[in-house]
Design an enzyme around this catalytic site. Structure first.
Site, PDB file in Angstrom:
ATOM      1  N   GLN A 224       3.016   4.275   2.673  1.00 15.95           N
ATOM      2  CA  GLN A 224       2.647   3.611   3.947  1.00 15.95           C
ATOM      3  C   GLN A 224       3.436   2.333   4.261  1.00 15.95           C
ATOM      4  OE1 GLN A 224      -1.689   3.048   5.185  1.00 15.95           O
ATOM      5  NE2 GLN A 224      -1.207   0.924   4.723  1.00 15.95           N
TER       6      GLN A 224
ATOM      7  N   LYS B  38      -3.039  -2.915   8.376  1.00 26.31           N
ATOM      8  CA  LYS B  38      -2.983  -4.379   8.444  1.00 26.31           C
ATOM      9  C   LYS B  38      -2.082  -4.890   7.332  1.00 26.31           C
ATOM     10  CE  LYS B  38      -5.221  -6.352  11.808  1.00 26.31           C
ATOM     11  NZ  LYS B  38      -4.416  -6.739  12.945  1.00 26.31           N
TER      12      LYS B  38
ATOM     13  N   ASP C  43      -4.300  -1.745  -2.089  1.00 31.41           N
ATOM     14  CA  ASP C  43      -2.997  -2.411  -2.254  1.00 31.41           C
ATOM     15  C   ASP C  43      -2.630  -2.611  -3.719  1.00 31.41           C
ATOM     16  OD1 ASP C  43      -2.228  -2.992   0.567  1.00 31.41           O
ATOM     17  OD2 ASP C  43      -4.203  -3.932   0.526  1.00 31.41           O
TER      18      ASP C  43
ATOM     19  N   ASP D   1       0.885  -1.161   0.000  1.00 33.98           N
ATOM     20  CA  ASP D   1       0.000   0.000   0.000  1.00 33.98           C
ATOM     21  C   ASP D   1       0.920   1.207   0.000  1.00 33.98           C
ATOM     22  OD1 ASP D   1      -1.575   2.159   0.711  1.00 33.98           O
ATOM     23  OD2 ASP D   1      -2.683   1.095   2.284  1.00 33.98           O
TER      24      ASP D   1
ATOM     25  N   TYR E 260       1.173   0.264  15.150  1.00 33.67           N
ATOM     26  CA  TYR E 260       0.174  -0.004  14.121  1.00 33.67           C
ATOM     27  C   TYR E 260       0.475   0.791  12.859  1.00 33.67           C
ATOM     28  CZ  TYR E 260      -4.074  -0.168  11.455  1.00 33.67           C
ATOM     29  OH  TYR E 260      -4.959  -0.335  10.426  1.00 33.67           O
TER      30      TYR E 260
ATOM     31  N   GLN F 165      -5.207 -28.315  -9.949  1.00 32.81           N
ATOM     32  CA  GLN F 165      -5.472 -29.431 -10.892  1.00 32.81           C
ATOM     33  C   GLN F 165      -4.362 -30.506 -10.888  1.00 32.81           C
ATOM     34  OE1 GLN F 165      -9.078 -27.643 -12.070  1.00 32.81           O
ATOM     35  NE2 GLN F 165      -8.406 -29.681 -12.633  1.00 32.81           N
TER      36      GLN F 165
HETATM   37  P1  13P Z   1      -5.037  -0.714   5.090  1.00 30.51           P
HETATM   38  O1  13P Z   1      -4.232  -1.683   5.936  1.00 30.51           O
HETATM   39  O2  13P Z   1      -5.734  -1.399   3.964  1.00 30.51           O
HETATM   40  O3  13P Z   1      -4.192   0.454   4.652  1.00 30.51           O
HETATM   41  O4  13P Z   1      -6.197  -0.158   5.995  1.00 30.51           O
HETATM   42  C1  13P Z   1      -5.859   0.557   7.130  1.00 30.51           C
HETATM   43  C2  13P Z   1      -7.027   1.041   7.913  1.00 30.51           C
HETATM   44  O5  13P Z   1      -6.789   1.595   8.955  1.00 30.51           O
HETATM   45  C3  13P Z   1      -8.396   0.851   7.455  1.00 30.51           C
HETATM   46  O6  13P Z   1      -9.330   1.426   8.320  1.00 30.51           O
HETATM   47  P1  13P Z   2      -7.778 -33.109 -12.782  1.00 26.76           P
HETATM   48  O1  13P Z   2      -7.529 -34.367 -12.025  1.00 26.76           O
HETATM   49  O2  13P Z   2      -7.326 -33.158 -14.191  1.00 26.76           O
HETATM   50  O3  13P Z   2      -7.239 -31.908 -12.064  1.00 26.76           O
HETATM   51  O4  13P Z   2      -9.368 -32.922 -12.900  1.00 26.76           O
HETATM   52  C1  13P Z   2     -10.125 -32.630 -11.807  1.00 26.76           C
HETATM   53  C2  13P Z   2     -11.170 -31.675 -12.206  1.00 26.76           C
HETATM   54  O5  13P Z   2     -10.978 -30.839 -13.075  1.00 26.76           O
HETATM   55  C3  13P Z   2     -12.437 -31.712 -11.469  1.00 26.76           C
HETATM   56  O6  13P Z   2     -13.163 -30.545 -11.591  1.00 26.76           O
HETATM   57 MG    MG Z   3      -4.147   1.878   3.319  1.00 22.82          MG
HETATM   58 MG    MG Z   4      -4.881  -2.352   2.306  1.00 22.47          MG
END
Ligand code: 13P
Ligand code: 13P
Ligand code: MG
Ligand code: MG
Length: 368
Positions: free
Chosen positions: A93, A234, A52, A13, A231, A244
């Site tokens: 940040q 987050k 982000d 961020d 702080y 797969q």
């Molecule tokens: P971010 O960690 O996404 O920057 O958010 C911080 C925050 O304080 C949101 O209220």
């Molecule tokens: P694979 O074993 O080829 O990953 O197939 C599983 C599948 O696609 C089930 O949705």
């Molecule tokens: Mg932020």
């Molecule tokens: Mg964020």
């Protein structure tokens, strides 16, 4: 190895619009221009989830490569300048230092990277969350790789039936431990059920000896507050999941997000809230700066090329999960500053609460 390809998802961020809501398009353009200049990469994709900025890189230099980390750092630094010019909120940040010192880990940005030998077909999912913390992946990763009620393949696909190896990190003590599933499921749950401290860092297929073989999933585990000592937002996490052919199917990996579980984060990083799966278009957390969001881009990797991504939660089948998340958000908000909507005291360590408690220290007297 020359044939190997490394996928590095690095996010930070570095300033947002308005408040902590979204990344300004000029930052995305600036990052893409910067990455275009280098010949270090096989391919890249720049996007944003909430506030982000996300760099999805493929290259042949392995994990923890100083040049790749430097490139990501320079890209964030360049986007920070744009953010400062635009007076965006929290410009720079997540860049905890003025100078870069070889590895981006511990310097603020979040990173999930894995080196793989590309299979004949290599479908990978990149999950990106905003307004939450790395432990938010614990429950969905458990469901994807260890819960047969989520992942049918654990029961019916002979190549998955032996289970997986989970590597869990203790973010407080700085230690790691591996668990073999299904045989150590209950031990694993003792730890990952406490996601603010114990986070799943990686998951491996079992090799012929039942030990950790090919990498299957890798998550970011940085916690800024533990690094910065206060702080600083987050640690909105990212993760890469291979799918797969002996790994969870794409739909099994996504199914783990059909239940919007409670995660720490949301307003001021200090509240529990439901993790809502959304399309990139809807990754704009606004109500009480949330609720927390997760978006997912799917790539069909081809000789290191990412090609066109698919916006995986841009699907009506996740409408019910979103509706449930909104209902949970409404229910929790009514509780205001009371736990368990507000995080427990131990998690509020780096907010104003310790100061208030210190100020009032002398007014506390013994009860008898
Ligand atoms: P971010 O960690 O996404 O920057 O958010 C911080 C925050 O304080 C949101 O209220
Ligand atoms: P694979 O074993 O080829 O990953 O197939 C599983 C599948 O696609 C089930 O949705
Ligand atoms: Mg932020
Ligand atoms: Mg964020």
């Amino acid at each position: 190895m020359e044939d190997n390809i490394t996928i590095s998802v690095i996010k930070a961020d570095v300033g947002s619009l308005v408040g902590h809501t979204i990344v300004h398009p000029d930052l995305i353009d600036c990052a893409a221009d910067k990455l275009e200049e280098t010949d270090l990469l096989e391919d890249f994709y720049v996007t944003a989830v909430g506030d982000d900025l996300q760099l999805i890189l493929t290259h042949r230099h392995g994990t923890d490569n100083a040049e790749i980390h430097q490139l990501a750092w320079d890209t964030f630094a360049c986007a920070t300048e744009v953010a400062r010019d635009l007076k965006l909120y929290g410009a720079g940040q997540d860049l905890l230092s003025d100078a870069f010192s070889g590895n981006i880990k511990g310097m603020g940005p979040g990173i999930a990277e894995m080196e793989i030998t590309e299979r004949a077909s290599e479908p990978i999912l990149v999950f990106m969350a905003d307004k939450t913390e790395p432990g938010a992946w614990n429950l969905p990763l458990y469901k994807m790789f260890a819960d047969p009620f989520n992942t049918a393949g654990l029961v019916i696909d002979p190549s998955m039936h032996q289970g997986f190896v989970f590597e869990v990190h203790d973010l407080v003590e700085g230690k790691r431990v591996r668990f073999h599933t299904p045989e150590e499921l209950y031990d694993l749950l003792v730890f990952i059920g406490a996601p603010s401290r114990y986070v799943i860092h990686s998951i491996y297929r079992k090799d012929e000896n039942g030990e950790a073989g090919d990498i299957a999933a890798q998550a970011s585990t940085q916690r800024l507050s533990l690094i910065a000592g206060k702080y600083v937002g987050k640690d909105d996490p990212v993760m890469v999941v291979r799918t797969q052919s002996g790994l969870p199917a794409v739909g099994e990996a996504l199914e783990a997000f059909s239940h919007p579980h409670l995660v720490g984060g949301w307003m001021r990083g200090s509240h529990n809230g439901p993790l809502m799966p959304v399309s990139l278009f809807d990754a704009k957390p606004s109500r009480f700066d949330g609720p927390p969001r997760v978006a997912c881009l799917g790539f069909q990797l081809s000789s290191g090329q990412l090609n066109e991504p698919q916006d995986m939660f841009d699907d009506v089948s996740f409408d019910l999960a979103r509706e449930t998340a909104n209902k949970i958000a409404e229910y929790l908000r009514r509780q205001g500053p009371f736990e368990p909507h507000r995080l427990p005291l131990g998690e509020m360590e780096y907010t104003a609460l310790p100061e208030v408690m210190k100020r009032l220290e002398d007014r506390f007297e013994p009860i008898d």
